[in-house]
Each structure stands twice: as C-alpha cells, then as structure tokens.
Design a protein around this motif. Sequence first.
Motif, short mmCIF file in Angstrom:
data_model
loop_
_atom_site.label_atom_id
_atom_site.label_comp_id
_atom_site.label_asym_id
_atom_site.label_seq_id
_atom_site.Cartn_x
_atom_site.Cartn_y
_atom_site.Cartn_z
N ALA A 295 0.75 -1.07 0.10
CA ALA A 295 -0.10 -0.03 0.07
C ALA A 295 0.88 1.20 -0.03
N GLU A 296 0.43 2.26 -0.75
CA GLU A 296 1.23 3.61 -0.70
C GLU A 296 0.53 4.37 0.60
N VAL A 297 1.29 4.75 1.26
CA VAL A 297 1.13 5.44 2.66
C VAL A 297 1.63 6.90 2.81
N THR A 298 0.63 7.83 2.51
CA THR A 298 1.11 9.19 2.88
C THR A 298 1.21 9.44 4.37
N LEU A 299 2.54 9.48 4.88
CA LEU A 299 3.01 9.46 6.15
C LEU A 299 2.15 10.74 7.10
#
Length: 360
Positions: free
Chosen positions: A353-357
């Motif tokens: 999954a691409e996570v925006t921190l």
Amino acid sequence: MRVSPSRGRLLLSLTAGVCVIALASGCSGPESGSAAPEATPSDPARQGPVSRATNDLQDDYQTVIKNVLPSVVQIDAAGGLGSGIVYDSDGHIVTNAHVVGDGKAFKVTVATGGEVLGASLVSAYPQQDLAVLKLDEMPDGLKAAKFGDSDKVAVGQIVMAMGSPLGLSSSVTQGIVSALGRTVTESGAGGGTGATIANMVQTSAAINPGNSGGALVNLDSEVIGIPTLAATDSRMGDSPAPGIGFAIPVSMVRTVADQIIKDGRVTDSGRAALNITGRTVVDDDYRPAGVALVSVTEGGAADKAGLRAGDIITKIGDTEVTTITSLSEALADDEPGQKVTVTYQRDDTQKTAEVTLGEI
C-alpha cells in the motif's frame, strides 16, 4: 544499534599526544660548533611549532570553559543526577527527558557553584528525549548558552563536554565529532524513554551517569548538541562501548525547546508516523518477523491507506521491518506528508500500500 541511556551520561575522554622536537647542536649560533640556545617556556618566540600549537589549543580550551561552563547546571531529580543547559535569560533549562523522569520539581546547581535553585517542569517530550525546566527565580550572573548551527558541524571537529558525570559537577572533557546522521534507539529499561532518534552526532565519548542533558560544545563556545546515549556491547554484557557516544543535534534541541517554551508542549514534531499501535511478532522459529497492527488510528496515515488491525508490516520501502524498533528506525529519516510503500501480510497474502505518512 542498541544504546543505553542510563540517567544522564557523558564523559569525553581523548588523550592528546605531545611530540617534542629537539634542536640539533651546531645548527645555528654565533660560533661554529657551539650549541644552539635552549628554548624556554617563558620565551614563546623560541618554542617549536608543535609547542606553540599546543599552547594555542590549550588557550582555546580555557576560553571555551570560561564562556560556557557558567551556563551548565547539575539537575537533582528523584531518580538521580543529570545535567542541563541554561537556554535563555528567562531561566529555562533544556535537558534530557530521561533525566527528569516522572519528576515535576527539581534542585538545580550552577556548574560554577552558588546556592541550590528550585526549578519546575515545563514539559517533556520523550519521543525525542528532551525536556524543558523553568527556574523558580533567575539568579544574578546566570547567562544563557550560545547555540550553534547543526549544518556547520563536521566530522573531525574538536568538541568539549561539560556536565556532572558521576555527580562530579563542573567536569570538562574533550573529544571529536566521529560521525553525523546516526539513527539510534535507546533502551526503555533503566529510566530510558525507548525513543528512536535520527540525525544524532556521534562523538568519541565515554558516557557516564550524570552527563546526559549537558553541553557538547565546539571551540567557538557554541553548544552543538546534548549528550544523551552510549552504545553498548552485547558481547560484554551490554557494558558501554568505549569511544561511541551520541548527542542530540542542536537543531532538534532548539525546535523542541522553542515549542515547549511558547506553547507548553510540542505542537509540530516534524516526525513521520503511520499512526498505528503495533507489536513485534515472531515466525515458526521464534525469530522476529514483522510488526502486527494492534490498532489503527481512525483517519490516520495507515487507516487512509487501507491498513487495518491484524495486518503484519514486513517492509517500509526496501527496508526490512522485523521489530517495532526497526519500524521506528525505518521511519526516523522520513517526514510527514512523504509517501512510502508499505509491504504487509493479511491472511497469509502479501500486499502493498502507498501510505502518505502522518505525524507523531
């Protein structure tokens, strides 16, 4: 890397060798074969270059001590002794969070002597192992330290440590900056905060109880860091590893202290997070194998990316994640708002999954 905070510790020890150069007979003089006159300590013009350089360096040391030591304090907390630095003219003291522990009131003594002063906790930020105290009253003559620029700190620079190792107040020792940009995780045992701290300054320092929270300074009399941790050697029963110490860089010290003084707490940590609660899980051979999500903060970074409780994180980007500590270290150099690829397992299936921190 495992490190141990042990309440307040840093004592720098680096022995400087002195080379003596002898003048050969007959090299110069009024008559052939006559011995050259001996240089004497009282005659700087006739000393060799090494001797003059040694004297200059000694003068530099003494100047730094004169300038900075009056801004260093000893902190008497319930759990033991530590050190601190006078941050401003209003009587704020910056130190390590593990020095203050759970205390709210403290006794403070200036390194150069004088009466014992009372101080109270403004706020602690264990995630970065920093805290700010406020003196009950500001005594005459107490001056704030001068803080340097982290961008100008370089490997090989001579540094001096000032504090109260083993309760020996006004102790001054010296070493060098050994490396920059280290990410270390301190132990949560023995009063440590368990914090993972990025961009630390590594120094050739033997860290002793009582030095934490003190001043690591350069030869321009500027504080460049707060000595905090010592590396430990597991092969030697987790005893301190000689010559490997770490200091929180002055840039982070100022960021945290300024927010605490202004708002009473840290409002913008600048540190990235997944906004989850996790625990280390092991494989069939009882080896650490990832971080299981115990809970996911609603609306947080992981939640927005579709992760949920029960998922097991195994990678952040290309970095393997096997423990909760390695997860913290993988995120330590990232910033809130940055996008990372998280590899995880769900029901024995590997997913990404691409996570925006988010932010701690």
